[in-house]
Design an enzyme around this catalytic site. Structure first.
Site, PDB file in Angstrom:
ATOM      1  N   THR A  12     -32.776  27.422 113.169  1.00 17.96           N
ATOM      2  CA  THR A  12     -34.183  26.955 113.059  1.00 17.96           C
ATOM      3  C   THR A  12     -34.691  26.669 114.374  1.00 17.96           C
ATOM      4  O   THR A  12     -33.983  26.504 114.940  1.00 17.96           O
ATOM      5  CB  THR A  12     -35.053  25.680 111.916  1.00 17.96           C
ATOM      6  OG1 THR A  12     -34.603  24.818 112.121  1.00 17.96           O
ATOM      7  CG2 THR A  12     -34.145  26.230 110.374  1.00 17.96           C
ATOM      8  N   GLY A  13     -35.831  27.548 114.421  1.00 20.05           N
ATOM      9  CA  GLY A  13     -36.649  26.830 116.249  1.00 20.05           C
ATOM     10  C   GLY A  13     -35.818  27.662 117.481  1.00 20.05           C
ATOM     11  O   GLY A  13     -35.153  26.881 117.987  1.00 20.05           O
ATOM     12  N   GLY A  17     -34.055  27.387 124.270  1.00 21.99           N
ATOM     13  CA  GLY A  17     -33.062  26.129 124.136  1.00 21.99           C
ATOM     14  C   GLY A  17     -32.182  25.705 123.690  1.00 21.99           C
ATOM     15  O   GLY A  17     -30.758  27.265 123.747  1.00 21.99           O
ATOM     16  N   GLY A  19     -31.030  26.159 120.068  1.00 21.17           N
ATOM     17  CA  GLY A  19     -30.988  27.036 119.566  1.00 21.17           C
ATOM     18  C   GLY A  19     -31.249  28.616 119.906  1.00 21.17           C
ATOM     19  O   GLY A  19     -29.986  29.156 119.263  1.00 21.17           O
ATOM     20  N   SER A 137     -30.072  13.956 118.074  1.00 21.55           N
ATOM     21  CA  SER A 137     -30.064  13.309 119.178  1.00 21.55           C
ATOM     22  C   SER A 137     -29.291  12.121 119.583  1.00 21.55           C
ATOM     23  O   SER A 137     -28.711  11.463 118.341  1.00 21.55           O
ATOM     24  CB  SER A 137     -31.644  12.919 119.963  1.00 21.55           C
ATOM     25  OG  SER A 137     -31.713  12.341 121.148  1.00 21.55           O
ATOM     26  N   TYR A 150     -40.211  10.176 117.631  1.00 22.78           N
ATOM     27  CA  TYR A 150     -39.517  11.080 117.556  1.00 22.78           C
ATOM     28  C   TYR A 150     -37.651   9.991 117.373  1.00 22.78           C
ATOM     29  O   TYR A 150     -36.596  10.352 116.799  1.00 22.78           O
ATOM     30  CB  TYR A 150     -39.041  10.939 118.997  1.00 22.78           C
ATOM     31  CG  TYR A 150     -38.007  12.145 119.949  1.00 22.78           C
ATOM     32  CD1 TYR A 150     -37.665  13.682 119.093  1.00 22.78           C
ATOM     33  CD2 TYR A 150     -37.131  11.591 120.791  1.00 22.78           C
ATOM     34  CE1 TYR A 150     -37.306  14.063 119.404  1.00 22.78           C
ATOM     35  CE2 TYR A 150     -36.263  12.707 120.916  1.00 22.78           C
ATOM     36  CZ  TYR A 150     -35.685  13.356 119.891  1.00 22.78           C
ATOM     37  OH  TYR A 150     -34.969  14.741 120.690  1.00 22.78           O
TER      38      TYR A 150
END
Length: 252
Positions: A12-13, A17, A19, A137, A150
Site C-alpha cells: 500500500t502507498g 518513497g 513503498g 517508525s 503521528y
C-alpha cells in the site's frame, strides 16, 4: 537465487518513497507486485517506471470501501497473495496544544484506522504461511516533539502487530513491524514542508544518528524484502529498527 521467486506481494502507498523502493526490490527478487495509492496519475507513473510484473490499483487507505474493493480485486485476479506490506502513511506535524480534531482524524484514519481495516479486509486473501509487514517508525517508542498524533498512530500500529503475531500464528502468518529512523523520502514535502525545511530537519537528525547520515528508501526496502522472504521464517513479532543507531543512548 531470487528471494521472492513466484510470490505475489501487495504494497500500500507504493507510488513513491519506501513503498516504491520496496516494489522495485520485490520485482528484482522475482515477485509479482500490486501497488496502491490515492492518486491515479501517480500510480500510473510508478507502474510505468517499475516495468513488467507490477500492477497498480487506486485505493485510499483511509477509506474502508477502497480496502474492500482492493480485496475483491485481488481475490478475483490473483486468488491470493503471499506478502502484504502495509506501508501507506502520512506525517504532518502539530504541537499537542495546537492539534485539531481534523488533524487527529486525518492522521489516524490513514496511519492506524486505515492500516487496521486494510489488513482486516486483505487477510482472507493472504496465504497461510504468508508474511504481513507494517511500516511503522522509531517514534512508536519515543516522543518526537511536535508530532503527538503521528507518534501515537505508529505506537498503535506496533501494538496491532504484536496482537496479530499471536492471532495469526495458527495460520503460520508471520507479522513484523519495521521502524525506520530518518529516511530521505518525499513524505515531508507531501505534508507541506518546503525542500529547504526538509533539509534543515535532515541536518538536525543526522547530528544524532551515530552513523552521521540519513538513510535511504532502498536500505529499508532490503530489510522488508528479507522479512518477507523464506530467509526469515522464524522471525515473527519483531519490531526492527533501521535508524543508523539513533535509538541507542550513549552512556557517555
Amino acid at each position: 537465487m531470487s528471494q521472492l521467486q513466484n510470490k505475489v506481494a501487495l504494497i500500500t502507498g507504493a507510488n513513491s518513497g519506501i513503498g516504491y523502493a520496496t516494489a522495485a526490490e520485490f520485482l528484482a527478487q522475482g515477485a509479482k507486485v500490486i501497488i496502491t495509492g490515492r492518486k491515479e496519475a501517480a500510480i500510473k507513473e510508478a507502474v510505468a517506471s517499475l516495468g513488467n510484473g507490477v500492477e497498480g490499483f487506486v485505493a485510499d487507505q483511509s477509506k474502508l470501501q477502497d480496502a474492500e474493493a482492493l480485496a475483491k480485486h485481488v481475490k478475483e485476479k490473483y486468488g491470493s497473495i503471499d506478502i502484504l506490506f502495509v506501508n501507506a502513511g502520512i506525517a504532518p506535524g502539530s504541537a499537542f496544544s495546537d492539534a485539531s480534531e481534523s488533524h487527529f482524524d486525518e492522521v489516524m484514519n490513514i496511519n492506524f484506522k486505515g492500516a487496521f481495516f486494510t489488513t482486516q479486509k486483505l487477510l482472507p486473501v493472504l496465504k497461510d504461511g504468508g508474511a504481513l509487514i507494517f511500516l511503522s517508525s522509531v517514534v512508536a517508542n519515543s516522543g518526537l516533539v511536535g508530532m503527538a498524533v503521528y507518534n501515537a498512530s505508529k505506537a498503535a500500529l506496533n501494538s496491532l502487530a504484536r496482537t496479530l503475531t499471536h492471532e495469526l500464528a495458527p495460520r503460520g502468518i508471520r507479522v513484523n513491524a519495521v521502524n525506520p529512523g530518518p529516511i530521505r523520502t518525499a513524505i515531508l514535502a507531501k505534508d507541506g514542508r518546503t525542500s529547504a525545511d526538509a533539509e534543515v530537519l535532515y541536518d538536525q537528525f543526522s547530528t544524532v544518528v551515530p552513523l552521521k547520515r540519513i538513510g535511504n528508501s532502498e536500505e529499508v526496502a532490503k530489510l522488508v524484502t528479507f522479512l518477507a522472504s523464506d530467509n526469515a521464517t522464524y522471525i515473527s513479532g519483531a519490531e526492527v529498527n533501521i535508524d543508523g543507531g539513533m535509538g541507542v543512548n550513549p552512556i557517555m
